[in-house]
Design a protein around this motif. Structure first.
Motif, short mmCIF file in Angstrom:
data_model
loop_
_atom_site.label_atom_id
_atom_site.label_comp_id
_atom_site.label_asym_id
_atom_site.label_seq_id
_atom_site.Cartn_x
_atom_site.Cartn_y
_atom_site.Cartn_z
N UNK A 32 10.73 -4.25 10.31
CA UNK A 32 12.12 -4.16 9.87
C UNK A 32 12.87 -3.09 10.63
N UNK A 34 16.20 -0.58 10.02
CA UNK A 34 17.05 -0.07 8.94
C UNK A 34 18.19 0.77 9.53
N UNK A 36 21.13 3.62 8.33
CA UNK A 36 21.56 4.57 7.32
C UNK A 36 22.85 5.25 7.79
N UNK A 48 18.93 -3.42 5.87
CA UNK A 48 17.57 -3.64 6.36
C UNK A 48 17.53 -5.02 6.97
N UNK A 92 10.67 0.15 11.07
CA UNK A 92 9.56 0.18 10.13
C UNK A 92 8.49 -0.82 10.52
N UNK A 93 7.24 -0.45 10.23
CA UNK A 93 6.11 -1.30 10.60
C UNK A 93 5.56 -2.00 9.37
N UNK A 97 0.81 1.21 8.38
CA UNK A 97 1.51 2.37 8.94
C UNK A 97 2.69 2.73 8.06
N UNK A 98 2.77 3.97 7.66
CA UNK A 98 3.88 4.39 6.83
C UNK A 98 4.93 5.15 7.60
N UNK A 99 4.85 5.07 8.92
CA UNK A 99 5.75 5.88 9.73
C UNK A 99 7.00 5.10 10.06
N UNK A 100 8.10 5.51 9.46
CA UNK A 100 9.41 4.97 9.80
C UNK A 100 9.93 5.81 10.95
N UNK B 31 5.63 5.90 -3.16
CA UNK B 31 5.63 6.55 -1.87
C UNK B 31 6.65 7.69 -1.85
N UNK B 33 8.01 11.14 0.79
CA UNK B 33 8.01 11.59 2.19
C UNK B 33 8.76 12.92 2.30
N UNK B 48 3.49 12.66 4.20
CA UNK B 48 3.88 11.65 3.24
C UNK B 48 2.75 11.40 2.25
N UNK B 50 1.19 8.16 -0.39
CA UNK B 50 1.29 6.76 -0.81
C UNK B 50 0.93 6.59 -2.28
N UNK B 97 6.07 0.70 1.02
CA UNK B 97 6.07 1.39 2.31
C UNK B 97 7.36 1.21 3.07
N UNK B 98 7.54 2.05 4.05
CA UNK B 98 8.82 2.17 4.73
C UNK B 98 9.26 0.92 5.46
N UNK B 103 14.30 3.72 1.71
CA UNK B 103 14.00 4.92 0.94
C UNK B 103 15.25 5.47 0.28
#
Lengths: 112, 114
Positions: A32, A34, A36, A48, A92-93, A97-100, B31, B33, B48, B50, B97-98, B103
């Motif tokens: 995705x 996003x 802002x 998104x 976003x992945x 992976x939680x890394x935006x 979640x 961050x 972060x 989860x 999750x992101x 968020x």
């Protein structure tokens, strides 16, 4: 390494102008994109996008994603002074992976 | 609705001092961050979580520690503050999750290290 690049970094326009903000991305397992808007404090969510070629619209703002060319644009028509802000783009992945990954932002100034 | 609340809003520290930034959310999000934002750098992920009891490193974790003892709270600690940690710190939360859900951000904590 994942990255998101926004252009231009800053932009000054007059009220009533139409602007296009650009965002290119390289994100592993991309899911995705996003957008802002950040005024003085917290970034606030705009759009998104997950599907290519489908425009999302909210009032004078619209955005579209091109997953083939790995970019997105944010359009603002008939700009107002209240549109002055930093616009952030982030990739976003999916799965695991939680890394935006955020770009550096485009600072838009709309003069009366 | 409070959403995401950060305390304090402003703080000035001397080099070597320690402090904890608190983030609280009332949306039952899994979640959470912590980001830092520096001029011209966008938002960079520090740590972060989860879920309750979990934490993980982000892009710029050095010099920071975090804890998530309760689901609604996420604490960011600076053990020995350095001038390079002068920044605006944002906390955010989301249900998923992101890549799946946007968020919600707090209003930020402006931290100056002298």
């Amino acid at each position: 390494e994942d990255k998101v690049v926004q252009s231009p970094l800053s932009l000054v326009v007059h009220e009533g102008d139409t602007v296009t903000l650009n965002c290119s991305y390289e994100v592993t397992n991309f899911r995705s994109l996003l957008w802002y808007k950040q005024e003085k404090k917290a970034p606030t969510f705009l759009f998104m996008l997950t599907s290519s070629g489908i425009e999302k619209k909210s009032g004078r703002l619209s955005s579209i994603l091109d997953k083939k060319e790995l970019f997105s644009i944010l359009n603002i028509t008939a700009t107002q002074t209240g549109d002055s802000a930093i616009y952030l783009c982030a990739g976003g992945a999916q799965g695991g992976s939680e890394k935006l990954v955020f770009g550096k932002g485009t600072k838009l100034t709309v003069n009366p | 609705n409070a959403g995401v609340t950060q305390t304090p809003k402003f703080r000035v520290l001397k080099t070597g001092q320690s402090m904890t930034l608190l983030c609280a959310q009332d949306m039952n999000h899994e979640y959470m961050y912590w980001y830092r934002q520096d001029p011209g750098m966008g938002l960079r992920l520090i740590h972060y979580s989860v879920g309750e009891g979990t934490t993980a490193k982000g892009e710029v974790p050095d010099g920071y520690n975090v804890s998530r003892l309760k689901k609604q709270n996420f604490l960011l600690g600076l053990e020995s503050a350095a001038p390079s940690q002068t920044s605006v710190y944002f906390c955010a939360s989301s249900y998923r999750g992101q890549g799946y859900q946007p968020q919600h951000f707090g209003d930020g904590t402006r931290l100056s290290i002298l």
